[in-house]
Design an enzyme around this catalytic site. Structure first.
Site, PDB file in Angstrom:
ATOM      1  N   HIS A 230       3.918  30.177 -44.987  1.00 19.74           N
ATOM      2  CA  HIS A 230       3.454  28.843 -45.357  1.00 19.74           C
ATOM      3  C   HIS A 230       2.346  28.359 -44.421  1.00 19.74           C
ATOM      4  CE1 HIS A 230       3.997  24.793 -47.121  1.00 19.74           C
ATOM      5  NE2 HIS A 230       3.757  24.356 -45.901  1.00 19.74           N
ATOM      6  N   HIS A 314       4.316  22.303 -53.294  1.00 21.84           N
ATOM      7  CA  HIS A 314       5.633  21.929 -52.771  1.00 21.84           C
ATOM      8  C   HIS A 314       6.680  22.427 -53.759  1.00 21.84           C
ATOM      9  CE1 HIS A 314       7.501  19.006 -49.727  1.00 21.84           C
ATOM     10  NE2 HIS A 314       6.745  19.854 -49.069  1.00 21.84           N
TER      11      HIS A 314
END
Length: 975
Positions: A230, A314
């Site tokens: 990430h 997300h």
């Protein structure tokens, strides 16, 4: 004396209970029968030195709308009103879960001059007739509550104070690693939720062997956050050896006419650098101010200002808690814009969602997966509430449906900001104070970065409930306003660096801003939501609405005064140093110390193998050709009602796209509210200069070849901004790759092809990438016992390891400068008798250069005023585009397909295809310059009669009223 009170806020009349009605409709749609009515109410539990008159005042002045609501009070020792004629269930947040409504209520009570210790909120539902308890719990778990963050109470929860958390006592913990073998390292990585590879764990072990000590838990967590997929995008930055079918581009020495089965081997030293970043560096556009080096990319808007743009994902948080996951997704990307340069002002939001079908059968849902309808409603609500409350217009987006998104919905959130060009760059300096601003730190969001780097399973909702973040838009709005005050202070910007406290929490924010110099932090100074957090939890928590600033000591008092004046919490937690080392203390004890060089450069660079060969596949939107009226009319209706084409008005209407007053071209256009191609806003209200915002998304094409999926996405994004008046010579794009497990060679091969396809299209069209984000490991591991219950379609897509992998999905977002917003064009037809022209280019690499010229010429004619309506031909094909233009305007059209060859091209979703209405009925084709003239075909005209009539060889294929087409288009998602 402290006591507890329960305030129940109820609608004055049954007809005013819209939420209860919506719950009843939802449970019926999801297969729950036997309930005739649902009554809903809001609950507030107030703890403090309050007597009944004070609570009545609070309830009357703060908690209820006197026109539509009433309230009932219950003291700690009083009986709670029973459910009349039914059964009640209450939904309360679990301890430690952030409650923004409660926090705002507490502040408001104090503003009334009353003392209050704590406020908690909940919801109550009364079902009539009341089902038995097992059925009630099933309904509550399936519709009302998310077990990840909420508790279900059948009946009523007793009134009383919340349990208190004991203060934390320091206990420094070390993790033995220096003697571990590969198997033990892998186990430590998984059990500790680090999600690092064995190779990466070896590098950490070797580092501590050289240090002659074991790591603290905080050090290990810091490395895991910083090295997560990430945060560092290690797959896209890896060395990748691609073996498989040749790339269909001119740079491939094998060419595009290789015999079937031929394979090539190509090595990418850095996939990101060799594709996306390479485009930008080769093009070297002087109006690209800052690219691939900050929280967002910045291009020039005018002589004074730049535009900062970023799109984030997300996905995993939204899969297990849709509302909170999506809300903090948009909140996070807004903070990316605030943390870009020395702070850009957010001026517009975008959102793109990919879901499983909302009508997916409930009985075929695998364990651990929320129903797609519930996910969709939660995600839309989360983005809506956050953006609307912050006063940022949501102006552009898309929604896409495919069964393979069932376990992994995709939530792309983007924000555009305006920033003075003189403030586009930043750097912390040794001696600067580390100041954390905004919300307090809690356990919400712990392991969010590492969790987002893993695949999902049916146990993740329980295992990673701590990774869910609950946002508070009001806190972020106040933080934004005060940061801009500090930025624009008369003495100059009061801080030298700023970044958001997002993935990885303080560990990433401080680690990144201090990367070149060093930093030291005292964790006991960090403001907490509640007592009991360990030092490592404080360090890695991703609790929302926080920014980290580097403040010169001389500016300390001035900047703290700005925050204090607006009740924004700002705390000095450390300082930047010149020792190139990160030191973290808790109450004077060093709990972590890492060399910045190892933290940021110590991750081993791996070599990965990618493979790809073509397979026979049919895009999801393909259909049999329809060459007569009996086939063409039903086919057009089928396509208009397809979830990926149908109106998204239910979503759009929930967003405020007018706030800030700069909206020019809205998401819905024309008197008939048709689907706009792109949005246009005026960033500066004293100027007619604007910016167009569009996107391209074609996941179904990846089933054939991810290369062409990427080309189609770039092409669609460009066409969308061109259609509203954007300048293709001043257009920049962003990439967002969402993929499955890239440790699978074929998945990685698809990613390589998509990156190369995006490179080739962007390079040919002259579109620099300015930022991007990837989200990998979007797969859901199915419990073997659940395989048989899946739909046949989904079961056929299971991987060989029993996982549902999302379609390989690349979102391309585009921003384009609009010289004069008064000359913008929309899709709605403008005037009867005006000609309609189809512009269509060849498909394939050999057509990319031609397409570039055609895109340029279409843009030139739109911006010159020669075109009065324009629409890109994409999802559904030509006749769907024509129907949408008619729906948007209320006017009709007569179209002849005699010149459209082959006949099935009317349903094709080709690149570089437009449907244009010319501004004058007698404009000859000479206005179409060069390449455009060779690819433009007159196919009909606008008519006053509101019907769409389509013919071929004098035979009528379609003759339908526009109202009927509009009804078909709107009905699938008219919730």
């Amino acid at each position: 004396m402290t006591t507890s009170w329960r305030v129940e806020v109820l609608p004055r009349q049954t007809g005013l209970d819209s939420h209860g009605h919506d719950v009843l409709q939802t449970i019926r749609e999801m297969g729950f029968a036997g309930v005739e009515s649902v009554a809903s109410s809001r609950l507030f539990v107030l703890d403090g030195p309050l007597d009944r008159p004070a609570v009545e005042r609070i309830a009357a002045e703060l908690l209820t709308d006197p026109l539509t609501e009433r309230f009932e009070l219950t003291g700690r020792d009083e009986a709670i009103r029973p459910a009349t004629g039914g059964t009640s269930v209450e939904i309360h947040l679990k301890p430690g879960v952030m409650d923004p409504v409660a926090a705002s209520t507490r502040l408001a009570i104090r503003d009334l001059g009353l003392e209050i210790d704590e406020v908690r909120t909940a919801r109550r539902y009364v079902f009539s007739p009341g089902p038995d308890e097992p059925a009630l719990r099933t309904i509550a778990a399936g519709v009302l509550a998310n077990d990840c963050i909420e508790q279900i109470f059948v009946g009523a929860r007793p009134v009383g104070p919340a349990p208190q958390t004991d203060p934390y006592k320091l206990e420094l913990r070390h993790v033995p690693i220096r003697s571990l073998d590969d198997e033990a390292l892998a186990r430590l990585s998984r059990d500790g939720h680090l999600f690092l590879s064995v190779e990466e764990m070896r590098a950490i072990r070797d580092y501590y062997q050289r240090q002659g000590r074991e790591p603290t838990d905080l050090e290990l967590e810091t490395l895991a956050q910083t090295w997560s997929e990430h945060c560092v995008h290690k797959t896209l930055r890896s060395r990748i050896v691609y073996r498989g079918a040749p790339m269909p581009n001119g740079d491939d020495p094998s060419g595009s006419d290789d015999p079937p089965g031929r394979t090539v081997e190509v090595c990418y030293e850095n996939l990101l650098g060799d594709t996306f970043a390479a485009v930008t560096h080769k093009l070297a556009r002087p109006w690209c101010i800052s690219v691939f080096e900050d929280n967002a990319g910045i291009i020039e808007f005018d002589d004074e200002f730049g535009l900062a743009f970023k799109v984030e994902t997300h996905n995993h948080p939204s899969a297990i808690e849709p509302y909170g996951g999506a809300a903090t997704g948009i909140g996070g990307v807004v903070r990316d814009i605030i943390g870009c340069g020395l702070a850009a002002k957010p001026i517009a939001n975008t959102d793109v969602f990919c879901f499983g079908p909302p009508d997916y059968p409930m009985d075929k849902l695998p364990r651990g997966v929320l129903h797609p309808r519930r996910v969709m409603k939660g995600v839309v609500s989360g983005v809506r509430d956050y953006g609307n409350r912050m006063g940022i217009p949501t102006v552009n987006g898309a929604v896409y449906f495919d069964e393979r998104y069932l376990g992994n919905p995709l939530v792309y959130c983007g924000t555009l900001g305006l920033i003075p060009k003189t403030l586009a760059f930043k750097a912390a300096r040794s001696g600067d104070l580390i100041v954390v601003v905004g919300g307090r730190t809690g356990r919400d969001g712990i392991h969010g970065a590492t969790f987002s780097s893993a695949e999902l399973t049916d146990s993740h909702a329980d295992e990673f409930s701590h990774a869910v973040q609950i946002g508070n838009a009001i806190t972020e709005k106040k933080m934004l306003d005060t940061i801009l005050q500090a930025r624009d202070h008369p003495d100059g910007c009061l801080y030298s660096d700023i970044t958001d406290c997002g993935a990885g929490g303080l560990s990433s924010a401080v680690g990144e801003t201090g990367q070149a110099i060093g930093a030291e932090v005292d964790l006991e100074t960090v403001p907490l939501k509640y007592a009991g957090l360990r030092y490592d939890e404080i360090w890695i928590s991703e609790a929302q609405e926080r920014m980290v600033l580097a403040v010169p000591p001389a500016n300390r008092d001035k900047i703290l005064a700005i925050f204090a004046a607006e009740d924004v919490e700002a705390t000095i937690i450390g300082r930047y140093t010149d020792v190139k080392r990160l030191t973290v203390r808790y109450e004077g004890t060093v709990v972590g110390q890492l060399e910045m060089a190892f933290l940021h450069e110590g991750i081993p660079k791996s070599t990965r193998t990618a493979e790809w060969s073509p397979i026979e596949a049919t895009p999801a939107t393909s259909a049999e050709p329809s060459r007569n009226r009996q086939g063409a009319e039903p086919e057009l209706k089928r396509r208009l009602s397809h979830l990926n084409v149908a109106s998204k008005e239910w979503v759009i209407r929930q967003y405020d796209h007018e706030v800030q007053g700069g909206s020019v071209v809205k998401p819905l256009v024309g008197p008939g509210d048709g689907p706009g191609d792109a949005a246009v806003i005026r960033p500066r209200l004293d100027s007619d200069r604007g910016v167009a915002i569009g996107c391209g998304l074609c996941p179904h094409v990846s089933d054939v070849d991810p290369y062409w999926m990427a080309v189609a996405a770039v092409d669609e994004a460009l066409r969308n901004v061109i259609c509203v008046g954007g300048d293709p010579e001043r257009t920049a794009i962003l990439d967002n790759s969402c993929w499955g497990r890239t440790d699978h060679p074929r998945q990685l091969g698809g990613l390589v092809r998509a990156c190369q396809g995006a490179h080739d299209a962007a390079m040919t069209y002259g579109l620099p990438f300015i930022s991007g984000k990837d989200s990998l490991n979007n797969e859901f591991a199915i419990d073997p016992a659940d395989v048989k219950r899946l739909t046949d379609t989904l079961r056929a897509h299971l991987t060989d390891t029993g996982r549902i992998a999302i379609p390989q999905t690349l979102l391309i977002s585009a921003i384009a400068i609009v010289d004069d917003v008064n000359r913008c064009v929309t899709i709605d037809l403008k005037r009867p008798t005006r000609p309609l022209v189809l512009v269509r280019c060849p498909v394939g690499v050999e057509g990319l250069a031609t397409s570039h010229a055609v895109h340029r010429d279409v843009s030139r004619n739109i911006r010159s005023g020669a075109v009065s309506a324009a629409h890109d031909v994409s999802d559904g094909g030509l006749l769907v585009a024509a129907a949408e233009m008619c729906i948007a305007s209320g006017l009709g059209a007569t179209i002849s397909l005699d010149a459209v060859d082959p006949p099935d091209a009317v349903w094709a979703e080709d690149t570089c295809t437009y449907l244009l209405e010319l501004a004058e009925p007698d404009v000859p084709l000479v206005w179409l310059s060069g390449d455009l003239a060779r690819h433009a075909t007159p196919i009909g005209h606008v008519q006053q009669t509101p019907r769409l009539k389509v013919t071929r060889d004098a035979e009528t294929l379609i003759d339908l009223p526009i109202d009927e087409l509009a009804g078909v288009w709107r009905s699938p998602l008219a919730w």
